[in-house]
Design an enzyme around this catalytic site. Structure first.
Site, mmCIF file in Angstrom:
data_model
loop_
_atom_site.group_PDB
_atom_site.id
_atom_site.type_symbol
_atom_site.label_atom_id
_atom_site.label_comp_id
_atom_site.label_asym_id
_atom_site.label_seq_id
_atom_site.Cartn_x
_atom_site.Cartn_y
_atom_site.Cartn_z
ATOM 1 N N ASP A 176 0.764 -1.325 -0.055
ATOM 2 C CA ASP A 176 0.088 0.139 -0.095
ATOM 3 C C ASP A 176 0.800 1.077 -0.050
ATOM 4 O O ASP A 176 1.981 1.271 0.223
ATOM 5 C CB ASP A 176 -0.807 -0.023 1.247
ATOM 6 N N ASN A 196 -7.822 -3.118 14.083
ATOM 7 C CA ASN A 196 -9.248 -3.388 13.649
ATOM 8 C C ASN A 196 -8.938 -4.676 12.714
ATOM 9 O O ASN A 196 -10.230 -4.785 12.132
ATOM 10 C CB ASN A 196 -9.753 -1.986 12.959
ATOM 11 N N HIS A 222 -7.155 -5.039 10.076
ATOM 12 C CA HIS A 222 -7.026 -4.650 8.608
ATOM 13 C C HIS A 222 -5.873 -5.583 8.149
ATOM 14 O O HIS A 222 -4.871 -5.530 9.016
ATOM 15 C CB HIS A 222 -6.808 -3.156 8.171
ATOM 16 N N GLU A 240 -9.750 -2.211 4.946
ATOM 17 C CA GLU A 240 -10.343 -1.856 6.407
ATOM 18 C C GLU A 240 -11.788 -2.851 6.439
ATOM 19 O O GLU A 240 -12.138 -3.024 5.447
ATOM 20 C CB GLU A 240 -10.698 -0.617 6.383
HETATM 21 C C1 F6R Z 1 1.353 -1.533 6.079
HETATM 22 C C2 F6R Z 1 0.169 -2.302 6.282
HETATM 23 C C3 F6R Z 1 -0.652 -2.171 7.604
HETATM 24 C C4 F6R Z 1 0.066 -2.543 8.840
HETATM 25 C C5 F6R Z 1 -0.951 -2.546 9.988
HETATM 26 C C6 F6R Z 1 0.169 -2.742 11.194
HETATM 27 O O1 F6R Z 1 1.839 -1.746 4.967
HETATM 28 O O2 F6R Z 1 -0.158 -2.869 5.463
HETATM 29 O O3 F6R Z 1 -1.747 -3.305 7.468
HETATM 30 O O4 F6R Z 1 0.768 -3.670 8.665
HETATM 31 O O5 F6R Z 1 -1.356 -1.311 10.075
HETATM 32 O O6 F6R Z 1 0.915 -1.639 11.559
HETATM 33 P P1 F6R Z 1 1.948 -1.694 12.713
HETATM 34 O O7 F6R Z 1 2.864 -2.737 12.225
HETATM 35 O O8 F6R Z 1 2.619 -0.233 12.538
HETATM 36 O O9 F6R Z 1 1.377 -1.937 13.832
#
Ligand code: F6R
Length: 241
Positions: free
Chosen positions: A67, A136, A138, A143
Site C-alpha cells: 500500500d 481493527n 486490517h 479496512e
Molecule cells: C502497512 C500495512 C498495515 C500494517 C498494519 C500494522 O503496509 O499494510 O496493514 O501492517 O497497520 O501496523 P503496525 O505494524 O505499525 O502495527
C-alpha cells in the site's frame, strides 16, 4: 495455519526474517510482497544484517508493496516508498527498478489501482507475502467493510487507523485520509503468507483473526482460508489464546 510463538519482538523478527531468507535462498528470483509499519522493521533489520554478512543475495528478487498513502510524494519521509528505501532497499542489493509501491501521486485513483494490478499480474503474482495486522483487523489498508475487496483500490482510512498512524506524523491532521492498497484477493493469491504480530494491544484482534468467524468486518480472518499461512507472533500478542 501455523502459529509460530516467539518470546518477544526480537525473537519474532529473527524468525520471520529466517522464513524470508529461506524463500530467497530457495527461489533467488522470487517476488516478495512487503509491508510497512512497526511490525516488520526488525525483520528487515535482520535481512540487512544477513545481506551484509554475505548470507543473502537480493539481486534477482522483485518486490511488491501492499500500500501507499494517496497524495504523498515518494521522497516524503512518511510515504511507504521512503519507508521501504530507508528500512530495506537502500541497504541490500535489490534492483530498485524491480521494487513496486502504488503510485501515491497518481490523482486518478482508478488508473493508480489498474496500473498496480497490471504490475502484480506482469510479475506473475507474489511468492511470499509479509503482512502486519491492524488493530481493527486490517491487512494492507483493507479496512473492515461489508465485503472483501478484490483488487487494488482506493480506501478511506478508518478513524482507528488514522489514530494508530498519527504517531508517525507531526499531528493527526497531517495523516492522509486515503490510501491505495492491494485487495484481499491479490493478498490471498500469494503462494505463502507470513504475518508478524507483536504486543498485547494486538492480542484481542489476533484471537478473533484466528478463532473468530471469517468476516470482512475482520479482514485478516480471511487468512483462515489460505493453505500456507504462518503467523509469527510474540507471547504478548498470543496472550489471549
Ligand atoms: C502497512 C500495512 C498495515 C500494517 C498494519 C500494522 O503496509 O499494510 O496493514 O501492517 O497497520 O501496523 P503496525 O505494524 O505499525 O502495527
Amino acid at each position: 495455519m501455523i502459529i509460530c510463538r516467539t518470546k518477544d519482538y526480537q525473537d519474532l523478527s529473527r524468525k520471520a526474517a529466517n522464513i524470508i531468507r529461506a524463500q530467497v535462498i530457495l527461489k533467488p528470483d522470487c517476488v516478495l510482497g512487503l509491508a510497512t509499519g512497526s511490525s516488520p522493521v526488525g525483520t528487515y533489520q535482520n535481512l540487512v544484517k544477513w545481506y551484509q554478512k554475505g548470507d543473502l543475495d537480493f539481486s534477482n528478487v522483485s518486490s511488491i508493496n501492499l500500500d501507499e498513502y494517496r497524495g504523498l510524494r515518494p521522497d516524503n519521509d512518511q510515504s511507504y516508498r521512503y519507508f521501504m528505501d530507508t528500512n530495506l532497499f537502500n541497504h541490500i542489493n535489490i534492483d530498485k527498478s524491480k521494487t513496486f509501491v502504488p503510485n501515491g501521486l497518481e490523482e486518478d485513483s482508478q488508473k493508480a489501482c489498474d496500473d498496480y494490478d497490471q504490475i502484480i499480474e506482469t510479475m506473475g503474482g507474489v511468492d511470499l507475502q509479509l503482512l502486519g495486522l491492524g488493530h481493527n483487523g486490517h491487512i494492507g489498508f483493507n479496512e473492515p467493510s461489508e465485503a472483501f475487496p478484490s483488487g487494488t483500490h482506493c480506501v478511506d482510512l478508518a478513524p482507528s487507523t488514522i489514530e494508530a498512524n498519527k504517531r508517525f506524523f507531526a499531528s493527526e491532521a497531517d495523516v492522509p485520509r486515503q490510501a491505495y492498497t492491494m485487495g484481499i484477493r491479490s493478498i490471498m493469491l500469494a503462494k505463502k503468507i507470513v504475518m508478524v504480530v507483536s504486543g498485547e494491544d494486538k492480542a484481542e484482534i489476533l484471537k478473533n483473526v484466528v478463532n473468530g468467524p471469517i468476516t470482512p468486518q475482520v479482514p485478516a480472518s480471511v487468512l483462515q482460508l489460505h493453505r500456507d499461512v504462518v503467523i509469527v507472533a510474540d507471547e504478548a500478542a498470543l496472550s489471549k489464546f
